[in-house]
Design an enzyme around this catalytic site. Sequence first.
Site, PDB file in Angstrom:
ATOM      1  CB  CYS A  75       4.025  -3.972  13.293  1.00  0.00           C
ATOM      2  SG  CYS A  75       4.117  -3.604  11.538  1.00  0.00           S
ATOM      3  CB  CYS A 123       7.386  -4.783  15.562  1.00  0.00           C
ATOM      4  SG  CYS A 123       9.035  -4.217  15.097  1.00  0.00           S
ATOM      5  CB  CYS A 138       0.129   0.512  10.769  1.00  0.00           C
ATOM      6  SG  CYS A 138       0.670   2.063  11.435  1.00  0.00           S
ATOM      7  CB  CYS A 159       7.982  -6.302   7.896  1.00  0.00           C
ATOM      8  SG  CYS A 159       9.379  -5.542   8.760  1.00  0.00           S
ATOM      9  CB  SER A 166      10.325   2.313  14.990  1.00  0.00           C
ATOM     10  OG  SER A 166       9.712   2.834  13.840  1.00  0.00           O
ATOM     11  CG  LEU A 167      13.681   4.563  21.188  1.00  0.00           C
ATOM     12  CD1 LEU A 167      14.908   3.728  20.875  1.00  0.00           C
ATOM     13  CD2 LEU A 167      14.123   5.916  21.770  1.00  0.00           C
ATOM     14  CG  HIS A 168       8.134   1.703  18.984  1.00  0.00           C
ATOM     15  ND1 HIS A 168       7.592   2.883  18.557  1.00  0.00           N
ATOM     16  CD2 HIS A 168       8.194   0.912  17.878  1.00  0.00           C
ATOM     17  CE1 HIS A 168       7.349   2.816  17.258  1.00  0.00           C
ATOM     18  NE2 HIS A 168       7.708   1.635  16.818  1.00  0.00           N
ATOM     19  CB  SER A 211      10.342   5.152   9.087  1.00  0.00           C
ATOM     20  OG  SER A 211       9.947   4.696  10.353  1.00  0.00           O
ATOM     21  CG  ASN A 266      -3.835   2.238  14.086  1.00  0.00           C
ATOM     22  OD1 ASN A 266      -4.999   2.530  14.244  1.00  0.00           O
ATOM     23  ND2 ASN A 266      -2.990   2.887  13.318  1.00  0.00           N
ATOM     24  CB  CYS A 293       3.082   6.824   3.737  1.00  0.00           C
ATOM     25  SG  CYS A 293       3.626   5.428   4.734  1.00  0.00           S
ATOM     26  CD  GLU A 317      -0.875  -0.657   3.622  1.00  0.00           C
ATOM     27  OE1 GLU A 317      -0.500  -0.399   4.747  1.00  0.00           O
ATOM     28  OE2 GLU A 317      -1.869  -1.358   3.381  1.00  0.00           O
ATOM     29  N   GLY A 325       7.263  -2.869   5.555  1.00  0.00           N
ATOM     30  CA  GLY A 325       8.650  -3.307   5.380  1.00  0.00           C
ATOM     31  C   GLY A 325       9.659  -2.498   6.168  1.00  0.00           C
ATOM     32  CD  GLU A 326      13.916  -1.431   9.069  1.00  0.00           C
ATOM     33  OE1 GLU A 326      12.992  -1.051   9.796  1.00  0.00           O
ATOM     34  OE2 GLU A 326      14.866  -0.681   8.749  1.00  0.00           O
TER      35      GLU A 326
END
Length: 401
Positions: A156, A153, A373, A149, A254-256, A230, A330, A142, A100, A198-199
């Site tokens: 996600c 995570c 996401c 991925c 993306s620390l989180h 990102s 989300n 985006c 997407e 994806g990463e």
Amino acid sequence: MTDTALTDALAWHPVARLPEEWRAWLKSQGEAPFRASQVFRWIHHQGELSPANMSNLALPLRERLASEGLTPPGTVVDVKRAQDGTRKLLIEFAEGARVECVVIPMTPKTAEDTDYLVDPELDAEDEELSTPKEAQTKVTLCISTQYGCAMGCVFCASGQFGLQRGLGAHEIVFQVLLARRYLEPGEVLSNLVFMGMGEPLHHYDQTARAVRLITHPEGIAMSSRRLTVSTVGLPGGIQKLGDDFAGKVGLAVSLHAPDDETRSRIIPMNQRYPVAKLLQALKAYPLPKRRRITIEYTLIAGINDSIEHAERLADLLSGLRVKVNLIPMNPIEASSLEAPSEAAVTRFRERLADRGYSCFVRTTRGDDVLAACGQLALQGDPGTLPSSVAVRLRRGKADGV
Ligand code: SAH
């Protein structure tokens, strides 16, 4: 760190070629080198991917371009438009890879949500656009770099889906070429974020090539400062990105979580690259003056949302030039984790602000069309996927991690 593998055929689609590579190919075909600019401009400036329509090229060359495989690499299979103007394109590529790409207009009403992406410095400097500034609506796009991925995570949807395959640079760029067609009158493509599926740094070579193509002055010609990659936080990839583009490409991480214990619970990669290693890479990133690294922090109820987490985060980031982007989680089907209450989000944000950080809360855009996401591309389960993908699903997730 190894890049996810691509077959040669996918990696070397003509849309992934830079002008100098076109020059070499044209020379091998006995054509004049200046044609390279024409071909490249047709593809990347005009967005014309059908050789038959390249009217300033002689017929035999158009035919050779067609037999070289120059053709649109994917099709839009669904478009959803949310109430807030966000448009989500579902694009299907070879082997049933569906990703997407989300077109996010930054209207005054939504400016606050997207503020974290926009650097006032840039707006002051730019830009010779044909629409008068006051009539413009800036659009952030985006895009995705992989189908699925490998990072896993837990909050996600793509992470839970696993990696199916990386996208070729042509497929990454094609999302931009397509999305431009969905801009409405007065809208200008202003920012590009590699924040879709994806990463990107686990797929470095194709991502870096896509950056080169997108920023090439004869093509889409976006300034690299308007691109943001990102990452889940792969130190080797961060270093490479910094070196290859002299820090000009924006970096979002993306620390989180501010500590290894919390972070490893939600980001499996943290076991391999703990917070201290990641911070080292961020400190070494050759950030231009006045630019900041974006710290993404998905707030998950009862996991990383306490005041103590906010305090530790503030300590951890001290001395780094950052802005913090808080994303209330989300909900996704694969997990029972959820967003904190609004009050908890506000408390977290205020504590960071008190500690002197620029801090934005990203409200979900386009959630009435599942723009959040990874959800649109992942509707349906692996059972409905084409067989080649299902086979790889059975074989397991990651290449090279
Ligand atoms: N792999 C990259 C880019 C893709 S994810 C990265 O990790 O940064 C883009 C952003 O969306 C990341 O910050 C990611 O953590 C966040 N995200 C993913 N799923 C989410 C969810 N369910 N709720 C809120 N944020 C999510």
